[in-house]
Write an enzyme that holds these catalytic residues in place. Structure first.
Site, mmCIF file in Angstrom:
data_model
loop_
_atom_site.group_PDB
_atom_site.id
_atom_site.type_symbol
_atom_site.label_atom_id
_atom_site.label_comp_id
_atom_site.label_asym_id
_atom_site.label_seq_id
_atom_site.Cartn_x
_atom_site.Cartn_y
_atom_site.Cartn_z
ATOM 1 N N SER A 107 0.817 -1.210 0.000
ATOM 2 C CA SER A 107 0.000 0.000 0.000
ATOM 3 C C SER A 107 0.857 1.269 0.000
ATOM 4 O O SER A 107 1.603 1.532 -0.929
ATOM 5 C CB SER A 107 -0.950 -0.040 1.199
ATOM 6 O OG SER A 107 -1.900 0.993 1.143
ATOM 7 N N ASP A 248 -1.095 1.465 -3.974
ATOM 8 C CA ASP A 248 -1.943 0.395 -4.515
ATOM 9 C C ASP A 248 -3.330 0.878 -4.905
ATOM 10 O O ASP A 248 -4.185 0.085 -5.282
ATOM 11 C CB ASP A 248 -2.045 -0.772 -3.530
ATOM 12 C CG ASP A 248 -2.923 -0.465 -2.321
ATOM 13 O OD1 ASP A 248 -2.946 0.693 -1.907
ATOM 14 O OD2 ASP A 248 -3.550 -1.402 -1.797
ATOM 15 N N ASP A 250 -5.922 2.465 -3.258
ATOM 16 C CA ASP A 250 -7.148 2.429 -2.457
ATOM 17 C C ASP A 250 -7.285 3.640 -1.534
ATOM 18 O O ASP A 250 -8.247 3.745 -0.789
ATOM 19 C CB ASP A 250 -7.281 1.126 -1.667
ATOM 20 C CG ASP A 250 -6.140 0.887 -0.686
ATOM 21 O OD1 ASP A 250 -5.290 1.784 -0.514
ATOM 22 O OD2 ASP A 250 -6.103 -0.204 -0.084
#
Length: 453
Positions: A107, A248, A250
């Site tokens: 992430s 990533d 999100d």
């Protein structure tokens, strides 16, 4: 049974250190494959399939190969899509009728870290009980299936296009982005080849930065966790808006034409209030323990119910499902619009913000003018795994004093990170100087106490 490896967002760590090693990840793939094969309800002679995607960090190649080997040994077919945003894997897992999706990503963390997270067949994160079953299977010996039962691997060539069209479908067909100049910061991460196409095809003039990944520069002084580069680019290009994604894809953060940053709390407020005015907000909104107190008060003024879940988008989603609500998110920029996607999606969340802007013909500043954000200080204190702040007498005594002084005007929250070996010390209140003073005091006390254990 407590989870040994899985945190709030999969398994994560420094590459080369347990558990993020090729040997462990291969065993993880095998264990997950066995659990998935055992739960598969399809024809006995048809192998289950798993989709694998990754972000752009260099270790993704190695870990992808290890997962593929473990899954194949368990008799599971593997579909590979290469670098793709985490929410894209959730969508494609469902669209391609796979039994699971796996994302190789850490992430917003720097490139030396990496991780593994899973999605179930419906595109939602695996339930705790399934993660526990996979952990239990890790203790079993790895036994390769007979050659005729080994899983096969193939690459999905049209994954990019499928996901781009899905993202565009969440934006109203009667609106477009023509006349808007938007700067996108993809953080040299998984959205680098997706986001520019989405916003360009909807009509915007796109200026893209952070779109040259080299395996080592993901999240490096860019993306949603480092907005300074985007702020400069918005001002230099006289853009209407800036949008930043994490590695990533999100998490999302927005920058207005004046260079002001709007975090997940404010963006969630814009989306929810817009839906409420449309009469499409069913119930209320879910935040977390970290959500700013000012946001809760703003929702209350708008007569929109608000509830707090534990930190982590999986817990936000769980509470949303329990209550039957469609909107929730975190200050960090994880925003879930359950009427559009079953997981947090930075591109789709940004499009919902743009929907509100275009439909109302107002700016980010105008749409959030009623939100008074309380000063909030967050300090990450490195700790050892065996340190528990609840057992520290000095820390507990200081918390009693802090809460007594802040009562009615602020709050203190200490929590262990689910992704890093740090204790997050958060202090929030009306008085910025008071908030900073208590945050520094508590962080120093935690550091001293942790060092003494």
């Amino acid at each position: 049974m407590s989870r040994k490896y899985f945190g709030t967002d999969g398994i994560r760590g420094r590459v080369g250190d347990a558990p993020i090693t090729p040997e462990f990840v291969m065993r993880l793939g095998y264990a997950a494959g066995r659990i998935l094969a055992a739960s598969d309800r399809r024809a006995r002679n048809e192998r289950p399939s798993v989709l694998i995607g990754k972000d752009t960090r260099i270790s993704g190649y190695m870990l992808e190969s290890a997962l593929e080997a473990g899954l194949s040994a368990a008799g599971v077919d593997v579909l590979l899509v290469g670098p793709m945003p985490t929410p894209a894997i959730a969508y494609l897992t469902r669209a391609l009728r796979c039994q699971a999706g796996i994302v190789i990503s850490a992430s917003h963390n720097p490139y030396p870290d990496n991780g593994i997270k899973f999605f179930g067949a419906t595109g939602t994160k695996l339930a705790d009980k399934v993660e526990r079953a996979i952990e239990a299977a890790l203790d079993d010996p790895m036994v390769c299936m007979p050659s005729e039962k080994l899983g096969k691997a193939r690459r999905i060539e049209d994954a990019d296009g499928r996901y781009i069209e899905f993202c565009k479908s969440t934006y109203p067909t009667e609106l477009d982005l023509r006349g808007m100049r938007i700067v996108l910061d993809c953080g040299h991460g998984a959205t680098y080849h997706i986001a520019p196409s989405v916003f360009h095809e909807l009509g915007a003039e796109v200026i893209a930065i952070g779109v040259s990944p080299d395996g080592l520069n993901i999240n490096l002084d860019c993306g949603s966790t480092h907005p300074a580069a985007l702020q400069r680019a918005v001002l230099e290009n006289k853009a209407n808006l800036g949008i930043a994604f994490d590695g990533d894809g999100d998490r999302v953060l927005c920058i207005d034409a004046d260079g002001k940053a709007f975090d997940g709390d404010l963006l969630l407020y814009i989306i929810a209030c817009h839906r409420n005015k449309q009469g499409l907000l069913k119930g209320g909104v879910v935040g977390t323990l970290m959500t700013n107190l000012g946001l809760e008060h703003a929702f209350d003024k708008n007569k929109i119910p608000f509830a707090r879940a534990a930190v982590g988008d999986r817990y936000v989603l769980e509470m949303m499902e329990e209550k039957g609500w469609s909107y929730g998110g975190e200050s960090s920029g994880h925003i879930i619009c359950r009427d559009k996607h079953g997981t947090g999606d930075a591109i789709i969340s940004a499009l919902q913000v743009l929907h509100a802007l275009r439909a109302s013909k107002r700016t980010l500043k105008e749409l959030t003018k009623d939100v008074v954000i309380y000063p909030q200080v967050l300090i990450n204190v490195p700790i050892t795994k065996d340190f528990d702040f609840r057992d520290s007498i000095p820390v507990q005594a200081l918390l009693v004093d802090a809460n007594a002084e802040l009562k009615g005007n602020g709050r203190v929250l200490l929590r262990n990170s689910g992704t890093e070996p740090v204790l997050r010390v958060m202090v929030e209140g009306k008085d910025a100087d008071q908030v900073r003073e208590w945050a520094d005091k508590i962080a120093a006390c935690v550091k001293t106490s942790a060092a003494a254990t």
